[in-house]
Design a protein around this motif. Structure first.
Motif, short mmCIF file in Angstrom:
data_model
loop_
_atom_site.label_atom_id
_atom_site.label_comp_id
_atom_site.label_asym_id
_atom_site.label_seq_id
_atom_site.Cartn_x
_atom_site.Cartn_y
_atom_site.Cartn_z
N LYS A 13 0.86 -1.22 0.07
CA LYS A 13 0.12 0.02 0.09
C LYS A 13 0.77 1.27 -0.02
O LYS A 13 0.76 2.10 -0.70
CB LYS A 13 -0.80 -0.03 1.26
N GLY A 16 2.47 1.96 -3.36
CA GLY A 16 1.43 2.32 -4.08
C GLY A 16 1.30 3.88 -4.29
O GLY A 16 1.51 4.69 -5.05
N TYR A 17 1.23 4.39 -2.88
CA TYR A 17 1.36 5.87 -2.69
C TYR A 17 2.82 6.46 -3.26
O TYR A 17 2.71 7.66 -3.74
CB TYR A 17 1.37 5.98 -1.16
N GLU A 19 4.77 5.52 -5.35
CA GLU A 19 4.83 5.52 -6.89
C GLU A 19 4.14 6.85 -7.23
O GLU A 19 4.66 7.46 -8.23
CB GLU A 19 4.08 4.28 -7.45
N ALA A 20 3.03 7.14 -6.78
CA ALA A 20 2.20 8.45 -7.38
C ALA A 20 2.93 9.68 -6.61
O ALA A 20 3.08 10.49 -7.54
CB ALA A 20 0.85 8.46 -6.52
N LEU A 23 5.91 10.03 -9.22
CA LEU A 23 5.61 10.70 -10.62
C LEU A 23 5.13 11.94 -10.61
O LEU A 23 5.25 12.87 -11.26
CB LEU A 23 4.37 9.79 -11.08
N LEU A 24 4.40 12.34 -9.40
CA LEU A 24 4.08 13.93 -9.45
C LEU A 24 5.29 14.64 -9.32
O LEU A 24 5.08 15.72 -9.90
CB LEU A 24 3.21 14.01 -7.96
N GLU A 42 -0.32 20.60 -3.17
CA GLU A 42 -1.32 20.19 -2.54
C GLU A 42 -1.35 18.76 -2.28
O GLU A 42 -1.66 17.96 -1.28
CB GLU A 42 -2.36 20.86 -2.59
N SER A 43 -1.48 18.29 -3.76
CA SER A 43 -1.62 16.91 -3.79
C SER A 43 -0.70 16.11 -3.37
O SER A 43 -0.67 15.03 -2.71
CB SER A 43 -1.59 16.50 -5.45
N THR A 46 -0.99 15.85 0.36
CA THR A 46 -1.91 15.12 0.80
C THR A 46 -1.61 13.67 0.89
O THR A 46 -1.84 12.97 2.05
CB THR A 46 -3.36 15.41 -0.03
N LEU A 47 -0.90 13.24 -0.18
CA LEU A 47 -0.49 11.87 -0.42
C LEU A 47 0.83 11.73 0.72
O LEU A 47 0.94 10.61 1.44
CB LEU A 47 0.17 11.52 -1.82
N GLU A 50 -0.63 11.18 3.98
CA GLU A 50 -1.13 9.74 4.14
C GLU A 50 -0.03 8.60 4.52
O GLU A 50 -0.04 7.59 5.12
CB GLU A 50 -1.86 9.17 3.00
N ILE A 238 10.23 5.16 -9.86
CA ILE A 238 8.72 5.28 -10.01
C ILE A 238 8.25 3.90 -9.45
O ILE A 238 7.73 3.99 -8.29
CB ILE A 238 8.37 5.62 -11.39
N ASN A 239 8.53 2.82 -10.11
CA ASN A 239 8.73 1.82 -9.23
C ASN A 239 9.54 0.82 -9.73
O ASN A 239 10.38 1.17 -10.64
CB ASN A 239 7.03 1.20 -9.75
#
Lengths: 501, 501
Positions: A13, A16-17, A19-20, A23-24, A42-43, A46-47, A50, A238-239
């Protein structure tokens, strides 16, 4: 669900975060439209929050404790991962949340003040922030508990597990004794390489094609990565099957792209060859910042600046810039790309003087945390040490104590890893020569595969399963030994500058 | 924290996740290395699951109920957002979680079976899955409750709020009565445009530059977006200031890129001009799929295929492909890009026959959900209707009933939106002409600004604050009226094919 399964699902999990987030970040640095940046932050925020929650939740803490209770029966990769996860967990959890938050805000403020201070070349603006960063970091060390007997060792351990001032004092001391005289001899040598041809116009598209070829020669897998343009080059995972390289094109100095790409390609080679057994675990990453840097520096210097590597590649380069190199001999080209000149700015330093830049910073950091050095003493001490070690003295704070962002981000203890990367790389090269005595011939034939395979089975493969000093010991049979780097530099630069003539 | 504040914070979190998901998807479609795809899907899955959790949590349900209790005092944008959020919430929550999950798995299986069935052109492979998709969707409708008096209306409402079979039967009937004879006259006309020059080699880089110029003329803001290459072009909103367009380059048919870019540019124009007041709310999006399509089709056809638009742009095009168009007159170019030829494949259809493709699908879907049509009847009925409406008959299922992915994804009720987009666009054009009677002159001068501003203030600006039929009423003063599209097509194609000569 078994405890091990719970643990791996938790990290899948988190991955997964991550990786995002990666990439951002990559997108932000390679072509995101500028108006979208504000919401992008902001994005990412937020991630990231988390991921922080997932890594520090009480449930996760309980899972760690349960796993630790069954340590003996765990799969060894999971066991080592639990150890790493515990280290990260404690770093975050031992600090009261309110203080942790205040510290994050302080760093973010300090970074923007540092930017202004550097622009204005005015240390006094940054001084109160740096002072607070140092005292807050000391307070953090109080919460974390001292590691290896001193506050600064606690910080070193975060970037380079197991590293101490005792080791660094010794290796830096020995290295300095051999580098400083070499720098002085070179300064006095009349045999300076001609370099003017380096600065001719080399079109970006041609540099791009040539850089791609360099990555291919290194064995970089373009089906599991890509090469893009950016302002401050970096490698990013990235992964595990998507490891990206970025570079920068200076049309008046092709070296920026070519050696930058080879450098980042070395980082990428590490990440592309992590062992399958590490998949999805927190140890699916480099062993430390210093070991990572050893791989990029190995590629950049021990491969990319080796004369044999250019035996055929210089002709290839000439295909991309025929006019620029029409009248240049291979030997002169190799001398030019190995020019050494003491400079004020770390990120522009050559491989000979680089470690001296690091020693200045190391001694100052050690003084701040283990000694009684005051933040207000830094500018003068910085300049004095540059004069002593490199023979150059900054004329202002922007080109002196304010040049790096690291302290504004409270990354105290990070700098030594750069110099360690050089020493590790040279020491790995020494061990590699026993297995691959034909190293130079391999480069001349552009047959990098055996070299990469050696690095993979000895280093890449293990990821963070092994700790940096254990890797060093297993691969070279000894502890950190600066003699390898010193000998390499002496031999190389004596030849380049014909010091014995 | 106030209820409104809780609501906006909740959506700012969701938007943070959605930004990451959108970027992961965009990257996958524009250049992600192929080996990284598998883990990428896991990352998208992890984040999507989290968005689903956030959108359907009991806490969020309670927040919605609290907000609904205070409806009268809410900010109107929040009030409308609560209404939308409730609709989405109920769609997910009314279905028992186990059944919802089974449905997701069924769709994913059906999509891969559909791929094979299409490759083999064998409907019998797909039949049992399609049968189960239809019956499962009927069961879902049972949970959701019927909307507007019939099962199929429930589905229509999900894509096009307020749309019903009563409206569609009437407008499609009227439209068909005018399109079918036109298609037949065109088929019989001896005045076919010459089109061979369309298929000459047009280098990708030149197409790319020209496509960028088209976007700039439309008023697309490149500081809040970018143009990339992909296989199946799309527009995607990363965040409100980062709206990306993708296109495809066919070097043997430049129209794919040019009209594709203009089409996606129309979608992007919508998203780039949503009102500030919608920021961060769930209504910060298009009013419906049909209204969105009206904007892309307006740009593609009413601007991009208008002869006046090419008055100056044809010369610009010639600069990029001088040989290709050297002997071509503007009038012949305009005739060629407006060629109409009934085809079997929806996505290759021209603007005249497109709506007929949709009517076939609409009638079959309505039969499946509101009538007693069986899935096994579909292939023959499909072919019969194609013959009746378009005068062509598929010779196999791949070019017939299996051509679209929509049914495999249970997107029943989606197709009509495409045809509605054409009708909305024509009707908007009618209203626009009252304010901008010099529409053609503006195009001839390449002064698109007043046109875009009209679309923004009448449509883009409102996002999903207004419902589609309300927008239509407010802008045009009437309900859905297919006469506008019919008249436009009759006038245009009579001229292109010289039908009155």
């Amino acid at each position: 669900m078994s405890l091990e399964k719970q643990f791996t699902e938790h990290f899948s999990k988190i991955k997964g975060y991550e990786e995002a987030i990666a990439l951002l970040y990559w997108d932000l640095r390679t072509g995101a439209p500028k108006k979208g940046v504000e919401l992008r932050s902001e994005s990412i925020g937020t991630l990231s929050a988390e991921v922080f929650n997932l890594s520090t939740s009480d449930e996760f803490g309980e899972l760690l404790s349960s796993l630790e209770a069954e340590q003996a029966t765990l799969d060894p990769f999971v066991r080592r991962s639990v150890e790493e996860a515990r280290k990260e967990y404690d770093l975050s959890k031992k600090v009261p949340p309110e203080e942790y938050k205040k510290f994050i805000i302080l760093k973010s403020k300090a970074e923007s003040v540092w930017e202004t201070a550097k622009e204005d070349s005015d240390f006094s603006l940054f001084l109160p922030y740096l002072d607070e960063l140092v005292s807050s970091t000391k307070k953090m060390i109080g919460y974390w508990g001292e590691k290896n007997g001193s506050p600064y060792n606690t910080l070193l351990d975060q970037y380079e597990p197991g590293m101490t001032t005792e080791i660094l004092d010794e290796v830096f001391g020995k290295l300095r004794q051999r580098i400083v005289p070499l720098v002085q001899k070179i300064a006095a040598s009349p045999n300076k390489p001609k370099t003017s041809f380096l600065y001719e116009h080399f079109p970006k598209e041609a540099q791009q094609d040539f850089s791609r070829q360099m990555l291919e020669q290194l064995g970089y897998d373009f089906e599991a990565g890509r090469l893009d343009e950016t302002v401050h080059p970096f490698m990013i995972s990235i992964n595990r099957q998507d490891i990206r390289v970025t570079t920068k094109y200076d049309e008046d100095d092709f070296r920026t792209a070519v050696f930058g790409t080879i450098h980042e390609g070395g980082h990428a080679m590490y990440e592309q060859n992590l062992g399958e057994a590490l998949s999805g675990l927190p140890i699916e990453t480099g062993a430390s910042m210093g070991i990572h840097e050893s791989q990029s520096l190995f590629c950049e210097n021990f491969i990319g600046r080796n004369e044999h590597f250019w035996q055929q590649n210089f002709n290839l380069l000439k295909e991309y810039a025929p006019k620029q190199f029409a009248d240049v001999e291979l030997v002169d080209y190799v001398r030019a790309i190995n020019e050494s000149k003491p400079s004020l700015i770390r990120i522009e330093a050559d491989e000979l003087s680089y470690a001296l830049h690091i020693m200045v910073r190391y001694e100052l950091e050690k003084g701040l945390f283990d000694g009684d050095l005051q933040v207000s003493d830094l500018p003068k001490l910085w300049n004095d040490k540059y004069e002593e070690y490199l023979g150059v003295r900054p004329s202002n704070d922007a080109e002196g104590v304010l040049q790096d962002v690291h302290w504004a981000g409270a990354s105290f203890g990070y700098f030594p890893s750069y110099a360690l990367g050089y020493m590790y790389a040279a020491q790995f090269k020494g061990a590699m020569l026993k297995d691959l005595p034909n190293f130079d011939e391999l480069l001349a034939e552009r047959n990098i595969n055996p070299i990469r395979e050696w690095l993979t089975s000895n280093i890449h493969h293990h990821g963070a399963f092994k700790k940096p000093l254990d890797i060093l010991k297993d691969v070279t049979g000894e502890g950190l030994n600066p003699a390898y780097l010193a000998e390499y530099l002496e031999e190389k630069y004596s030849k380049i500058y014909q010091l014995d003539n």
